[in-house]
Every structure is written in C-alpha cells, then in structure tokens.
Design a protein around this motif. Structure first.
Motif, PDB file in Angstrom:
ATOM      1  N   LYS A 105       0.847  -1.208   0.000  1.00 24.92           N
ATOM      2  CA  LYS A 105       0.000   0.000   0.000  1.00 24.92           C
ATOM      3  C   LYS A 105       0.874   1.246   0.000  1.00 24.92           C
ATOM      4  O   LYS A 105       0.621   2.192  -0.746  1.00 24.92           O
ATOM      5  N   GLN A 110      -1.916  -1.359  -6.248  1.00 26.38           N
ATOM      6  CA  GLN A 110      -3.382  -1.321  -6.244  1.00 26.38           C
ATOM      7  C   GLN A 110      -4.045  -2.652  -5.859  1.00 26.38           C
ATOM      8  O   GLN A 110      -5.028  -2.664  -5.131  1.00 26.38           O
ATOM      9  N   TYR A 111      -3.530  -3.745  -6.397  1.00 25.44           N
ATOM     10  CA  TYR A 111      -4.132  -5.065  -6.192  1.00 25.44           C
ATOM     11  C   TYR A 111      -3.046  -6.114  -5.989  1.00 25.44           C
ATOM     12  O   TYR A 111      -1.932  -5.951  -6.466  1.00 25.44           O
ATOM     13  N   LYS A 149      -8.056  -5.870  -3.200  1.00 29.56           N
ATOM     14  CA  LYS A 149      -7.843  -4.457  -3.528  1.00 29.56           C
ATOM     15  C   LYS A 149      -7.043  -3.866  -2.374  1.00 29.56           C
ATOM     16  O   LYS A 149      -7.481  -3.905  -1.223  1.00 29.56           O
ATOM     17  N   GLN A 151      -5.710  -0.623  -2.338  1.00 31.15           N
ATOM     18  CA  GLN A 151      -6.001   0.807  -2.184  1.00 31.15           C
ATOM     19  C   GLN A 151      -7.509   0.982  -2.277  1.00 31.15           C
ATOM     20  O   GLN A 151      -8.135   0.487  -3.208  1.00 31.15           O
ATOM     21  N   GLU A 152      -8.077   1.710  -1.319  1.00 29.74           N
ATOM     22  CA  GLU A 152      -9.520   1.923  -1.331  1.00 29.74           C
ATOM     23  C   GLU A 152      -9.985   2.553  -2.637  1.00 29.74           C
ATOM     24  O   GLU A 152     -11.035   2.212  -3.161  1.00 29.74           O
ATOM     25  N   ASN A 153      -9.176   3.469  -3.174  1.00 28.39           N
ATOM     26  CA  ASN A 153      -9.558   4.188  -4.387  1.00 28.39           C
ATOM     27  C   ASN A 153      -8.934   3.569  -5.647  1.00 28.39           C
ATOM     28  O   ASN A 153      -8.796   4.237  -6.663  1.00 28.39           O
ATOM     29  N   ALA A 154      -8.575   2.298  -5.577  1.00 31.71           N
ATOM     30  CA  ALA A 154      -7.966   1.626  -6.740  1.00 31.71           C
ATOM     31  C   ALA A 154      -8.930   1.655  -7.906  1.00 31.71           C
ATOM     32  O   ALA A 154     -10.129   1.429  -7.744  1.00 31.71           O
ATOM     33  N   LYS A 155      -8.385   1.934  -9.084  1.00 31.32           N
ATOM     34  CA  LYS A 155      -9.234   1.946 -10.277  1.00 31.32           C
ATOM     35  C   LYS A 155      -9.652   0.524 -10.615  1.00 31.32           C
ATOM     36  O   LYS A 155      -8.954  -0.442 -10.262  1.00 31.32           O
TER      37      LYS A 155
END
Length: 169
Positions: A105, A110-111, A149, A151-155
């Motif tokens: 993180k 991101q994943y 996931k 990152q909470e805001n991962a695309k």
C-alpha cells in the motif's frame, strides 16, 4: 517475531525453509524454492516485498510479492508464502501477509493476486478474482484464484493475467 526485508545472506536459509515448507504441501510442484531464486533476478522482483519472519534469530517464514499484470495494469502476485512446519498455525503467515500488504500500500500498489487456499486467504480480504473482472488463467481453479484491492480508491481493472516469465519454468 520480527518481520524484515530479506538479505542476500538469508538466501540459503530461505531456500531450505521453502523446500521444507512445501515438502508436505497438498499443491506443490517441488520447485517453489527455485522459483524464488529465479524471481529475485527478474524485472518482476521488488526487494521491499520479499520478507522474512524471524523468531529468536531463526527464519520462520518467507513471503514474496512480484510484479504481474492484469490487462495493461500492474498488480502484485503473492507467491510463494512459506512457513517452517514447526511454526505453522502460529500466525507467522498472517503476519507476513499483513506486513506485505502494508508495504505494498505504501508503495502505491493497487491489487494483489494469489493462487491459494479459499479457506485461508479470504481472512486477508482476498475474494475470487473473477469478481474484479480478472480472467482466470487456464488450469487455475476459480475458487483458488483470488485478488485483494490494496487501495480503497484503486481503479477498476479487468483482463487476462500476465505473470513474470519465471513462473512458466
């Protein structure tokens, strides 16, 4: 327990640990220790994400996350996670996964993907990868191919997975 980045002087002990950890594993090709050695020399290697768990000066566990792709997006592949049999079921693997996720993180990853136990990895947030739109590689059981996931805001991502070529050997 101390979790830290592996050092070159640890390589032999890690090699032996991985060999021992997978000797009785249900799903193993017996090559995991050689895969780690090959990945260390690859473009997929991220030194900060090759971690050991040390207990009383002894390496009790090891985890490796390397670069992979889903479509054109970079993700991480968790493989392998190894814990010496004498230290299994004592939280060593969990500590390695959690610290690995924390570092990933911080690095902006991101994943993460894993091919592993559908009973173990969900406790760390892993879900069937197909729920993210990630295509299951041929020959992988859907229930064992998971993603998390980081990152909470991962695309949103979707597509086929490309692992480092070292996984093919």
């Amino acid at each position: 327990m101390l979790i830290r980045q592996e050092k070159p002087k640890d390589y032999k002990e890690i090699h032996n640990l991985i060999t021992e950890a997978f000797a009785t594993a249900d799903h193993s090709d017996g090559n995991e220790q050689n895969l780690v050695a090959a990945l260390r020399k690859s473009d997929a290697f991220i030194p900060e994400l090759s971690l050991v768990a040390e207990i009383d000066g002894e390496i009790a566990g090891h985890i490796l996350f390397t670069r992979a792709k889903v479509g054109e997006d970079e993700v991480l592949a968790l493989a392998p996670l190894s814990v010496k049999p004498v230290y299994q079921r004592q939280g060593v693997g969990a500590a390695l996964i959690m610290e690995g996720h924390k570092i990933a993180k911080r690095l902006g990853c991101q994943y993460a993907l894993v091919l592993g136990s559908e009973l173990y990895y969900p406790r760390f947030g892993y879900m069937p990868a197909e729920q993210f739109g990630i295509m299951i590689p041929e020959g992988f059981p859907a229930s064992n191919f998971m993603a998390v996931k980081l990152q909470e805001n991962a695309k949103a991502i979707s597509g086929a997975v490309t692992y480092a070529k070292e996984f093919d050997t």
